[in-house]
Design a protein around this motif. Sequence first.
Motif, short mmCIF file in Angstrom:
data_model
loop_
_atom_site.label_atom_id
_atom_site.label_comp_id
_atom_site.label_asym_id
_atom_site.label_seq_id
_atom_site.Cartn_x
_atom_site.Cartn_y
_atom_site.Cartn_z
N PHE A 70 0.83 -1.20 0.00
CA PHE A 70 0.00 0.00 0.00
C PHE A 70 0.87 1.26 0.00
CE2 PHE A 70 -3.14 2.71 2.59
CZ PHE A 70 -3.80 3.15 1.45
N GLU A 71 1.87 1.28 0.87
CA GLU A 71 2.73 2.46 0.96
C GLU A 71 3.60 2.61 -0.28
OE1 GLU A 71 4.78 2.12 4.69
OE2 GLU A 71 3.09 3.02 5.79
N ASP A 72 3.94 1.49 -0.91
CA ASP A 72 4.69 1.56 -2.16
C ASP A 72 3.85 2.25 -3.24
OD1 ASP A 72 7.05 0.79 -3.83
OD2 ASP A 72 5.54 -0.39 -4.89
N ALA A 73 2.56 1.92 -3.28
CA ALA A 73 1.66 2.56 -4.25
C ALA A 73 1.50 4.05 -3.95
CB ALA A 73 0.30 1.87 -4.23
N LEU A 74 1.45 4.39 -2.66
CA LEU A 74 1.29 5.79 -2.27
C LEU A 74 2.58 6.59 -2.43
CD1 LEU A 74 -0.80 5.45 1.03
CD2 LEU A 74 -1.64 6.00 -1.26
N GLY A 75 3.70 5.90 -2.50
CA GLY A 75 4.99 6.58 -2.56
C GLY A 75 5.44 7.09 -1.21
N GLY A 76 4.94 6.47 -0.14
CA GLY A 76 5.29 6.88 1.21
C GLY A 76 4.23 6.40 2.18
N SER A 77 4.26 6.92 3.38
CA SER A 77 3.28 6.50 4.38
C SER A 77 1.92 7.11 4.09
CB SER A 77 3.75 6.93 5.78
OG SER A 77 3.62 8.33 5.93
N PHE A 78 0.89 6.51 4.68
CA PHE A 78 -0.46 7.04 4.53
C PHE A 78 -0.56 8.43 5.14
CE2 PHE A 78 -4.92 7.28 6.19
CZ PHE A 78 -5.55 7.43 4.96
N GLY A 79 0.14 8.64 6.26
CA GLY A 79 0.15 9.96 6.88
C GLY A 79 0.73 11.01 5.95
N ASP A 80 1.81 10.66 5.25
CA ASP A 80 2.40 11.60 4.29
C ASP A 80 1.43 11.86 3.14
OD1 ASP A 80 4.71 11.77 5.77
OD2 ASP A 80 5.81 10.29 4.59
N PHE A 81 0.72 10.83 2.71
CA PHE A 81 -0.26 10.99 1.64
C PHE A 81 -1.35 11.98 2.05
CE2 PHE A 81 -4.34 9.62 -0.23
CZ PHE A 81 -4.07 9.81 -1.57
N VAL A 89 -6.64 17.84 7.48
CA VAL A 89 -5.75 18.33 8.53
C VAL A 89 -5.44 17.19 9.49
CG1 VAL A 89 -6.48 20.73 8.38
CG2 VAL A 89 -7.73 19.16 9.87
N LYS A 90 -4.28 17.28 10.13
CA LYS A 90 -3.85 16.25 11.08
C LYS A 90 -3.50 16.89 12.42
CE LYS A 90 -0.53 13.68 9.53
NZ LYS A 90 0.68 13.34 8.74
N LYS A 91 -3.57 16.07 13.46
CA LYS A 91 -3.11 16.51 14.77
C LYS A 91 -2.55 15.30 15.51
CE LYS A 91 -7.28 15.77 17.61
NZ LYS A 91 -8.22 16.38 18.56
N GLU A 92 -1.67 15.58 16.48
CA GLU A 92 -1.11 14.51 17.31
C GLU A 92 -1.63 14.68 18.72
OE1 GLU A 92 3.23 12.63 18.62
OE2 GLU A 92 3.06 14.00 16.91
N GLN A 93 -2.06 13.58 19.30
CA GLN A 93 -2.60 13.62 20.66
C GLN A 93 -2.21 12.34 21.38
OE1 GLN A 93 -6.75 14.79 20.93
NE2 GLN A 93 -7.04 13.61 22.80
N GLU A 94 -1.52 12.51 22.49
CA GLU A 94 -1.09 11.39 23.32
C GLU A 94 -0.34 10.34 22.51
OE1 GLU A 94 -4.56 9.95 25.30
OE2 GLU A 94 -4.76 11.73 26.57
N GLY A 95 0.52 10.83 21.63
CA GLY A 95 1.37 9.94 20.86
C GLY A 95 0.73 9.31 19.64
N ARG A 96 -0.53 9.63 19.38
CA ARG A 96 -1.22 9.09 18.20
C ARG A 96 -1.57 10.23 17.25
NH1 ARG A 96 -6.00 5.03 19.46
NH2 ARG A 96 -5.48 4.41 17.33
N VAL A 97 -1.58 9.92 15.96
CA VAL A 97 -1.88 10.94 14.96
C VAL A 97 -3.29 10.71 14.43
CG1 VAL A 97 -1.16 11.99 12.78
CG2 VAL A 97 0.56 11.03 14.33
N TYR A 98 -4.04 11.80 14.36
CA TYR A 98 -5.43 11.76 13.89
C TYR A 98 -5.58 12.71 12.70
CZ TYR A 98 -6.35 9.62 18.45
OH TYR A 98 -6.34 8.79 19.55
N PHE A 99 -6.63 12.48 11.91
CA PHE A 99 -6.88 13.39 10.79
C PHE A 99 -8.37 13.73 10.72
CE2 PHE A 99 -8.06 9.42 8.81
CZ PHE A 99 -9.00 9.75 7.85
#
Length: 228
Positions: A70-81, A89-99
């Motif tokens: 999946f990440e190979d198809a995206l050319g990176g991580s899903f978060g980067d995509f 938009v994204k945010k980090e909370q208690e060590g986890r990333v949300y969008f």
Amino acid sequence: MGNPNITQELERTKIDLSHQEMDRLVTELENIWAAFTVNDEGPSGIEWLPVQGIAEALREDLGYEDMAEFEDALGGSFGDFLDKLPRVVKKEQEGRVYFQITPEPPRDQWRATRLTLTVQSRADLWRVCLKSPHARVEIPELEFEISADGKKHVDSIYNHIAQSVFNLGNYVSSSRGSLPPDTATRIMETVEALNVLLDVEKPWTWVVHDPSGTSELKPAEGVLVDEV
């Protein structure tokens, strides 16, 4: 010559997916978002979703064997995509990333806008353009327009144009028996001119007219935004 800093940013944010795969991915992402955030009674109260969990769900729904594929198809991580997509938009909370996918405003809050980008290099073709269901795109140099069709389209400028080329060519091929020869010739001349634009032999203009003001180009550097 374009600004080298912008060129580097465009290369960094480039999404190298076909129109079909990009459409499939964005559509499924929005379906998952809607499934969690909207129910039969309206908004569910959920405003943020975990990036990692949704990445796994999306990978499975789209039929990728594992996260590496999946990440190979995206050319990176899903978060980067997600960072490359307009209105996400994204945010980090208690060590986890949300969008969050920014919702479209109600009609009484629309602000008509015109987005103008001068395409100066092939790197500009990899900017992601969110064309809202209400927007039309104009290329004044060709007197060409991609009309509003009631559906949101999120894709690179390159793929927006390539899809128009495909649609026009397919229309001519499927209408050979009924289409006047001079009309077919003019359409194919437009197809040829659009293909020339993709070579960016000289600057040309991509203009998004949107009565809702929800269309967006990303990265936004160099994009002129006017309220109309």
